[in-house]
Design a protein around this motif. Structure first.
Motif, PDB file in Angstrom:
ATOM      1  N   VAL A 239       0.847  -1.199   0.000  1.00 52.96           N
ATOM      2  CA  VAL A 239       0.000   0.000   0.000  1.00 52.96           C
ATOM      3  C   VAL A 239       0.879   1.244   0.000  1.00 52.96           C
ATOM      4  O   VAL A 239       0.682   2.169  -0.794  1.00 52.96           O
ATOM      5  CB  VAL A 239      -0.960  -0.001   1.217  1.00 52.96           C
ATOM      6  N   GLU A 240       1.869   1.258   0.875  1.00 53.75           N
ATOM      7  CA  GLU A 240       2.750   2.433   0.964  1.00 53.75           C
ATOM      8  C   GLU A 240       3.539   2.645  -0.325  1.00 53.75           C
ATOM      9  O   GLU A 240       3.744   3.785  -0.757  1.00 53.75           O
ATOM     10  CB  GLU A 240       3.679   2.318   2.173  1.00 53.75           C
ATOM     11  N   LYS A 241       3.956   1.571  -0.953  1.00 57.51           N
ATOM     12  CA  LYS A 241       4.685   1.675  -2.217  1.00 57.51           C
ATOM     13  C   LYS A 241       3.788   2.268  -3.310  1.00 57.51           C
ATOM     14  O   LYS A 241       4.206   3.150  -4.061  1.00 57.51           O
ATOM     15  CB  LYS A 241       5.195   0.295  -2.647  1.00 57.51           C
ATOM     16  N   ILE A 242       2.552   1.792  -3.380  1.00 55.55           N
ATOM     17  CA  ILE A 242       1.605   2.307  -4.380  1.00 55.55           C
ATOM     18  C   ILE A 242       1.307   3.780  -4.116  1.00 55.55           C
ATOM     19  O   ILE A 242       1.290   4.592  -5.047  1.00 55.55           O
ATOM     20  CB  ILE A 242       0.306   1.473  -4.379  1.00 55.55           C
ATOM     21  N   ILE A 243       1.102   4.135  -2.859  1.00 52.31           N
ATOM     22  CA  ILE A 243       0.823   5.536  -2.527  1.00 52.31           C
ATOM     23  C   ILE A 243       2.002   6.417  -2.920  1.00 52.31           C
ATOM     24  O   ILE A 243       1.812   7.508  -3.473  1.00 52.31           O
ATOM     25  CB  ILE A 243       0.469   5.690  -1.030  1.00 52.31           C
ATOM     26  N   GLN A 244       3.214   5.945  -2.674  1.00 49.52           N
ATOM     27  CA  GLN A 244       4.399   6.725  -3.062  1.00 49.52           C
ATOM     28  C   GLN A 244       4.459   6.913  -4.577  1.00 49.52           C
ATOM     29  O   GLN A 244       4.704   8.017  -5.067  1.00 49.52           O
ATOM     30  CB  GLN A 244       5.688   6.054  -2.565  1.00 49.52           C
ATOM     31  N   GLU A 245       4.206   5.846  -5.321  1.00 49.61           N
ATOM     32  CA  GLU A 245       4.212   5.945  -6.791  1.00 49.61           C
ATOM     33  C   GLU A 245       3.120   6.891  -7.276  1.00 49.61           C
ATOM     34  O   GLU A 245       3.352   7.703  -8.179  1.00 49.61           O
ATOM     35  CB  GLU A 245       4.024   4.560  -7.412  1.00 49.61           C
ATOM     36  N   ASP A 246       1.945   6.797  -6.655  1.00 49.39           N
ATOM     37  CA  ASP A 246       0.846   7.685  -7.035  1.00 49.39           C
ATOM     38  C   ASP A 246       1.165   9.140  -6.687  1.00 49.39           C
ATOM     39  O   ASP A 246       0.845  10.053  -7.457  1.00 49.39           O
ATOM     40  CB  ASP A 246      -0.462   7.256  -6.366  1.00 49.39           C
ATOM     41  N   TRP A 247       1.788   9.356  -5.523  1.00 53.98           N
ATOM     42  CA  TRP A 247       2.159  10.723  -5.131  1.00 53.98           C
ATOM     43  C   TRP A 247       3.107  11.335  -6.166  1.00 53.98           C
ATOM     44  O   TRP A 247       2.921  12.471  -6.596  1.00 53.98           O
ATOM     45  CB  TRP A 247       2.788  10.762  -3.744  1.00 53.98           C
ATOM     46  N   VAL A 248       4.103  10.590  -6.566  1.00 54.17           N
ATOM     47  CA  VAL A 248       5.066  11.088  -7.563  1.00 54.17           C
ATOM     48  C   VAL A 248       4.337  11.471  -8.855  1.00 54.17           C
ATOM     49  O   VAL A 248       4.576  12.540  -9.423  1.00 54.17           O
ATOM     50  CB  VAL A 248       6.182  10.052  -7.828  1.00 54.17           C
ATOM     51  N   ALA A 249       3.429  10.613  -9.295  1.00 55.83           N
ATOM     52  CA  ALA A 249       2.684  10.893 -10.532  1.00 55.83           C
ATOM     53  C   ALA A 249       1.716  12.058 -10.351  1.00 55.83           C
ATOM     54  O   ALA A 249       1.668  12.968 -11.196  1.00 55.83           O
ATOM     55  CB  ALA A 249       1.933   9.639 -10.984  1.00 55.83           C
ATOM     56  N   ASP A 250       0.962  12.049  -9.262  1.00 58.15           N
ATOM     57  CA  ASP A 250      -0.081  13.059  -9.071  1.00 58.15           C
ATOM     58  C   ASP A 250       0.469  14.437  -8.711  1.00 58.15           C
ATOM     59  O   ASP A 250      -0.110  15.449  -9.087  1.00 58.15           O
ATOM     60  CB  ASP A 250      -1.075  12.613  -7.997  1.00 58.15           C
ATOM     61  N   SER A 251       1.578  14.477  -7.983  1.00 57.99           N
ATOM     62  CA  SER A 251       2.133  15.773  -7.567  1.00 57.99           C
ATOM     63  C   SER A 251       2.949  16.442  -8.671  1.00 57.99           C
ATOM     64  O   SER A 251       3.194  17.646  -8.609  1.00 57.99           O
ATOM     65  CB  SER A 251       2.998  15.615  -6.321  1.00 57.99           C
ATOM     66  N   ARG A 252       3.372  15.650  -9.641  1.00 53.71           N
ATOM     67  CA  ARG A 252       4.164  16.181 -10.771  1.00 53.71           C
ATOM     68  C   ARG A 252       5.344  17.031 -10.298  1.00 53.71           C
ATOM     69  O   ARG A 252       5.635  18.089 -10.841  1.00 53.71           O
ATOM     70  CB  ARG A 252       3.272  16.964 -11.720  1.00 53.71           C
ATOM     71  N   GLY A 253       5.982  16.552  -9.232  1.00 54.17           N
ATOM     72  CA  GLY A 253       7.169  17.227  -8.725  1.00 54.17           C
ATOM     73  C   GLY A 253       6.905  18.382  -7.779  1.00 54.17           C
ATOM     74  O   GLY A 253       7.844  19.011  -7.288  1.00 54.17           O
ATOM     75  N   GLN A 254       5.637  18.657  -7.497  1.00 53.84           N
ATOM     76  CA  GLN A 254       5.294  19.745  -6.580  1.00 53.84           C
ATOM     77  C   GLN A 254       5.316  19.234  -5.144  1.00 53.84           C
ATOM     78  O   GLN A 254       5.138  18.050  -4.893  1.00 53.84           O
ATOM     79  CB  GLN A 254       3.906  20.309  -6.920  1.00 53.84           C
ATOM     80  N   ALA A 255       5.472  20.159  -4.176  1.00 50.66           N
ATOM     81  CA  ALA A 255       5.503  19.785  -2.764  1.00 50.66           C
ATOM     82  C   ALA A 255       4.105  19.512  -2.212  1.00 50.66           C
ATOM     83  O   ALA A 255       3.951  18.843  -1.192  1.00 50.66           O
ATOM     84  CB  ALA A 255       6.177  20.886  -1.952  1.00 50.66           C
ATOM     85  N   ALA A 256       3.081  20.033  -2.885  1.00 55.08           N
ATOM     86  CA  ALA A 256       1.689  19.842  -2.474  1.00 55.08           C
ATOM     87  C   ALA A 256       0.827  19.894  -3.737  1.00 55.08           C
ATOM     88  O   ALA A 256       1.283  20.326  -4.792  1.00 55.08           O
ATOM     89  CB  ALA A 256       1.270  20.922  -1.482  1.00 55.08           C
ATOM     90  N   LEU A 257      -0.437  19.447  -3.600  1.00 48.54           N
ATOM     91  CA  LEU A 257      -1.330  19.426  -4.757  1.00 48.54           C
ATOM     92  C   LEU A 257      -2.184  20.684  -4.815  1.00 48.54           C
ATOM     93  O   LEU A 257      -2.903  20.989  -3.857  1.00 48.54           O
ATOM     94  CB  LEU A 257      -2.252  18.205  -4.719  1.00 48.54           C
TER      95      LEU A 257
END
Length: 138
Positions: free
Chosen positions: A81-99
């Motif tokens: 779960v944590e690995k998937i969330i990390q991968e999703d964060w990288v994709a969804d944040s597009r390099g930003q510190a917050a959404l």
């Protein structure tokens, strides 16, 4: 879905290439801008915890994802779960510190786009409404 070999494939690992034609992709991107869809996305934005810059911090993003994954993929190993969330964060944040609001809308829309079985606005909105109580129980 049961494969011909008799092996069950979890829903989150299933895919269908018919959803990835240019026509289908364009239709789904237009769906994101429809009034009912925008209202559903606004509800998620209004209830999410935001930082001083009016963005969704990574901590809130992770909390929402954990809560949703507990519903969508019960019994999934915590490390996965944590690995998937990390991968999703990288994709969804597009390099930003917050959404930003736009990035948050994209992330929530993509959640519905991934899990819904049709590309009908009603199904996307119903899916997000059903999950909303799990993400924001108060």
């Amino acid at each position: 879905t049961v494969q011909p070999s008799g092996i069950d494939v979890p829903y989150h690992l299933q895919g269908n290439l018919r959803w990835y034609t240019n026509e289908r992709l364009e239709h789904r991107m237009l769906l994101r801008k429809q009034p009912l869809m925008r209202l559903a996305l606004e509800k998620w934005w209004d209830c999410a915890e935001r930082d001083d810059d009016d963005n969704i911090p990574e901590k809130e993003y992770r909390r929402v994802c954990r809560d949703l994954m507990g519903v969508l993929m019960p019994g999934f190993p915590k490390a996965d779960v944590e690995k998937i969330i990390q991968e999703d964060w990288v994709a969804d944040s597009r390099g930003q510190a917050a959404l930003s609001q736009s990035l948050w809308y994209d992330a929530i829309f993509n959640l519905a786009d991934t899990w819904c079985e049709t590309d009908k606005q009603f199904e996307y909105v119903a899916f997000l409404d059903a999950l909303f109580a799990f993400a924001f129980p108060d």
